[in-house]
Write a protein that holds these residues in place. Structure first.
Motif, PDB file in Angstrom:
ATOM      1  N   PRO A  28      -4.964   7.631 -16.136  1.00 52.37           N
ATOM      2  CA  PRO A  28      -6.108   7.273 -16.985  1.00 52.37           C
ATOM      3  C   PRO A  28      -7.416   7.366 -16.207  1.00 52.37           C
ATOM      4  O   PRO A  28      -7.467   7.168 -14.993  1.00 52.37           O
ATOM      5  N   TRP A  29      -8.478   7.636 -16.953  1.00 49.26           N
ATOM      6  CA  TRP A  29      -9.800   7.802 -16.350  1.00 49.26           C
ATOM      7  C   TRP A  29     -10.832   7.210 -17.299  1.00 49.26           C
ATOM      8  O   TRP A  29     -11.037   7.696 -18.412  1.00 49.26           O
ATOM      9  N   GLY A  30     -11.458   6.129 -16.851  1.00 47.65           N
ATOM     10  CA  GLY A  30     -12.522   5.504 -17.628  1.00 47.65           C
ATOM     11  C   GLY A  30     -13.882   5.987 -17.169  1.00 47.65           C
ATOM     12  O   GLY A  30     -14.280   5.750 -16.029  1.00 47.65           O
ATOM     13  N   VAL A  31     -14.586   6.653 -18.031  1.00 49.84           N
ATOM     14  CA  VAL A  31     -15.891   7.242 -17.708  1.00 49.84           C
ATOM     15  C   VAL A  31     -16.970   6.377 -18.343  1.00 49.84           C
ATOM     16  O   VAL A  31     -16.935   6.104 -19.548  1.00 49.84           O
ATOM     17  N   GLY A  32     -17.908   5.924 -17.525  1.00 49.80           N
ATOM     18  CA  GLY A  32     -18.997   5.093 -18.017  1.00 49.80           C
ATOM     19  C   GLY A  32     -19.997   5.878 -18.828  1.00 49.80           C
ATOM     20  O   GLY A  32     -20.115   7.101 -18.713  1.00 49.80           O
ATOM     21  N   ARG A  33     -20.719   5.164 -19.642  1.00 45.20           N
ATOM     22  CA  ARG A  33     -21.743   5.796 -20.481  1.00 45.20           C
ATOM     23  C   ARG A  33     -22.949   6.201 -19.626  1.00 45.20           C
ATOM     24  O   ARG A  33     -23.380   5.435 -18.777  1.00 45.20           O
ATOM     25  N   PRO A  34     -23.511   7.375 -19.857  1.00 44.55           N
ATOM     26  CA  PRO A  34     -24.710   7.789 -19.106  1.00 44.55           C
ATOM     27  C   PRO A  34     -25.951   7.065 -19.607  1.00 44.55           C
ATOM     28  O   PRO A  34     -26.716   7.575 -20.427  1.00 44.55           O
ATOM     29  N   TRP A  35     -26.171   5.858 -19.077  1.00 44.50           N
ATOM     30  CA  TRP A  35     -27.288   5.043 -19.537  1.00 44.50           C
ATOM     31  C   TRP A  35     -28.626   5.665 -19.176  1.00 44.50           C
ATOM     32  O   TRP A  35     -29.661   5.308 -19.775  1.00 44.50           O
ATOM     33  N   GLY A  36     -28.656   6.527 -18.195  1.00 44.75           N
ATOM     34  CA  GLY A  36     -29.923   7.177 -17.866  1.00 44.75           C
ATOM     35  C   GLY A  36     -30.451   8.016 -19.018  1.00 44.75           C
ATOM     36  O   GLY A  36     -31.662   8.074 -19.247  1.00 44.75           O
ATOM     37  N   VAL A  37     -29.561   8.647 -19.766  1.00 50.26           N
ATOM     38  CA  VAL A  37     -29.992   9.433 -20.926  1.00 50.26           C
ATOM     39  C   VAL A  37     -30.567   8.511 -21.994  1.00 50.26           C
ATOM     40  O   VAL A  37     -31.600   8.801 -22.614  1.00 50.26           O
ATOM     41  N   THR A  38     -29.896   7.366 -22.212  1.00 51.46           N
ATOM     42  CA  THR A  38     -30.415   6.407 -23.193  1.00 51.46           C
ATOM     43  C   THR A  38     -31.781   5.881 -22.777  1.00 51.46           C
ATOM     44  O   THR A  38     -32.699   5.766 -23.601  1.00 51.46           O
ATOM     45  N   LEU A  39     -31.928   5.551 -21.483  1.00 46.05           N
ATOM     46  CA  LEU A  39     -33.225   5.083 -20.992  1.00 46.05           C
ATOM     47  C   LEU A  39     -34.294   6.161 -21.139  1.00 46.05           C
ATOM     48  O   LEU A  39     -35.441   5.874 -21.489  1.00 46.05           O
ATOM     49  N   PHE A  40     -33.917   7.404 -20.891  1.00 46.25           N
ATOM     50  CA  PHE A  40     -34.868   8.504 -21.042  1.00 46.25           C
ATOM     51  C   PHE A  40     -35.372   8.610 -22.477  1.00 46.25           C
ATOM     52  O   PHE A  40     -36.576   8.756 -22.723  1.00 46.25           O
ATOM     53  N   TRP A  41     -34.462   8.521 -23.441  1.00 44.46           N
ATOM     54  CA  TRP A  41     -34.866   8.636 -24.841  1.00 44.46           C
ATOM     55  C   TRP A  41     -35.713   7.441 -25.269  1.00 44.46           C
ATOM     56  O   TRP A  41     -36.651   7.592 -26.070  1.00 44.46           O
ATOM     57  N   LEU A  42     -35.373   6.235 -24.750  1.00 42.77           N
ATOM     58  CA  LEU A  42     -36.197   5.078 -25.081  1.00 42.77           C
ATOM     59  C   LEU A  42     -37.618   5.237 -24.552  1.00 42.77           C
ATOM     60  O   LEU A  42     -38.601   4.965 -25.257  1.00 42.77           O
ATOM     61  N   LEU A  43     -37.723   5.679 -23.287  1.00 44.94           N
ATOM     62  CA  LEU A  43     -39.051   5.905 -22.737  1.00 44.94           C
ATOM     63  C   LEU A  43     -39.779   7.014 -23.489  1.00 44.94           C
ATOM     64  O   LEU A  43     -41.000   6.949 -23.681  1.00 44.94           O
ATOM     65  N   LEU A  44     -39.029   8.033 -23.895  1.00 45.56           N
ATOM     66  CA  LEU A  44     -39.652   9.124 -24.642  1.00 45.56           C
ATOM     67  C   LEU A  44     -40.205   8.637 -25.976  1.00 45.56           C
ATOM     68  O   LEU A  44     -41.288   9.039 -26.402  1.00 45.56           O
ATOM     69  N   CYS A  45     -39.457   7.734 -26.626  1.00 49.32           N
ATOM     70  CA  CYS A  45     -39.908   7.205 -27.917  1.00 49.32           C
ATOM     71  C   CYS A  45     -41.116   6.295 -27.762  1.00 49.32           C
ATOM     72  O   CYS A  45     -41.847   6.070 -28.738  1.00 49.32           O
ATOM     73  N   VAL A  46     -41.340   5.744 -26.577  1.00 45.68           N
ATOM     74  CA  VAL A  46     -42.483   4.865 -26.354  1.00 45.68           C
ATOM     75  C   VAL A  46     -43.667   5.637 -25.784  1.00 45.68           C
ATOM     76  O   VAL A  46     -44.817   5.458 -26.224  1.00 45.68           O
ATOM     77  N   VAL A  47     -43.408   6.498 -24.814  1.00 49.20           N
ATOM     78  CA  VAL A  47     -44.494   7.187 -24.127  1.00 49.20           C
ATOM     79  C   VAL A  47     -45.132   8.258 -25.008  1.00 49.20           C
ATOM     80  O   VAL A  47     -46.363   8.390 -25.054  1.00 49.20           O
TER      81      VAL A  47
END
Length: 372
Positions: free
Chosen positions: A254-273
């Motif tokens: 088994p292999w548990g892969v974490g969510r790429p939170w950097g992409v989510t943070l990028f989109w949040l900043l994009l929606c604000v900036v």
């Protein structure tokens, strides 16, 4: 012998009752082997065949596929890459581990020999079975030669080595190294074995890719093998890495892969900036394009309005100032200088009383009465 017969029968009945109470069928014997049968051994593209299976786990989810370059003895060579995945069907077994369902016949991406491949997705132990199917009109090619197939066995536990970096946190493809140890249990050496490494996400069937290991494993020897495993960009969740050799699954990890939170943070900043930047740019453009004459016109109109008010006001005539006194000579320097107002002082205007005469008291003065 005659006297022992009733006792033997009684013991048999008691054994049957005990088996029934235990929940097992006394006539089933050993565990059933998964098997698959087809309603027809040959069919054309666009048709369908009924697939029946027995010996599977109870309430297990199975996947049925039409695969090429396969045989029941060697399995599916190339994994699900050799199957018509788009036309596959899922089926759930009943409480006895049996099923029956129609499967549309489709041409696999590789030549035949073809089989109907049935494998366990969830529920019970991993199992698979194949049934030969001739796809009418599909090309047929000989299977590749088997060199050392089935001679390797898993010796040590497998593991996934490696870790995710900063780029993976921003959506880069996660990568690991699948490390395992196998041993040659056959009588002939195995040279440059070809393994199949597959990754499965959720309930989907594994997608296998062939990877060749360079080296030779002598009979009775073992070797430590490392194969790279890479997922798609932005992949996250629970994955299962499978290792197959010679049509048999050797290991799963088994292999548990974490969510790429950097992409989510990028989109949040994009929606604000971006909205803030657009707002600032818009305000700058409006300030630049705002007509400045409007303020000038406003001031001009105000000036006109004040001018109109000034014109409408009554004119005030100021009294004329007395002419300046002529220059005096030295003889006149002794005379005291008197400041005269531009109008006449009291009692000095024309028609006033002469000098030395008393003027009548004002009306507001109090009158004095003499002695009567």
């Amino acid at each position: 012998m005659t006297r022992c017969a009733p006792a033997t029968r009684l013991l048999t009945v008691l054994a049957l009752l005990a088996a029934l109470l235990a929940g097992a069928a006394p006539w089933a014997g050993a565990a059933d082997t998964p098997a698959v049968t087809l309603s027809a051994s040959q069919a054309g593209t666009g048709g369908s065949v009924t697939v029946k299976g027995t010996g599977w786990g109870a309430r297990a989810l199975l996947m049925m596929l039409v695969c090429g370059r396969s045989s029941p003895a060697r399995g599916v060579i190339g994994g699900t890459n050799s199957c018509a995945n788009a036309d596959g069907r899922a089926v759930t077994t009943d409480a006895r581990g049996a099923f029956s369902r129609k499967l549309p016949v489709a041409e696999p991406p590789v030549p035949c020999p073809c089989v109907v491949h049935v494998a366990t997705v969830t529920g019970g132990a991993k199992a698979q079975a194949d049934a030969v199917l001739k796809v009418a009109g599909h090309p047929v090619a000989a299977l590749p030669a088997a060199s050392g197939t089935g001679q390797l066995a898993m010796v040590a536990d497998t593991r996934l080595d490696g870790s995710s970096g900063v780029l993976t946190w921003f959506g880069a493809p996660p990568a690991r190294t699948f490390t395992f140890t196998v041993g040659n249990v056959g009588q002939s050496p195995v040279k440059d074995p070809v393994f199949q490494v597959g990754t499965a996400h959720g309930v989907f069937a594994p997608v296998y890719e062939e990877q060749q290991w360079r080296g030779t494993i002598a009979p009775g020897r073992k070797a430590r093998i490392e194969l790279p495993v890479e997922l798609d960009a932005g992949a996250h969740g629970s994955y299962l890495v499978s290792l197959k050799y010679g049509g048999k699954v050797l290991a799963e990890q088994p292999w548990g892969v974490g969510r790429p939170w950097g992409v989510t943070l990028f989109w949040l900043l994009l929606c604000v900036v971006v909205p803030a930047a657009v707002f600032r740019i818009g305000m700058a453009v409006v300030d630049r394009l705002r007509p400045r004459e409007r303020y000038g016109q406003g001031r001009h109109r105000g000036a006109q309005h004040l001018a109109e008010l000034t014109v409408r006001l009554p004119k005030v005539r100021l009294p004329r100032r007395a002419p300046a006194a002529p220059a005096r000579g030295p003889a006149d320097t002794a005379a005291p200088a008197q400041d005269t107002l531009p109008w006449f002082a009291p009692d000095t205007g024309p028609g006033g009383p002469a000098a030395g005469q008393l003027s009548a008291p004002p009306d507001t003065s109090r009158t004095t009465k003499g002695n009567t």
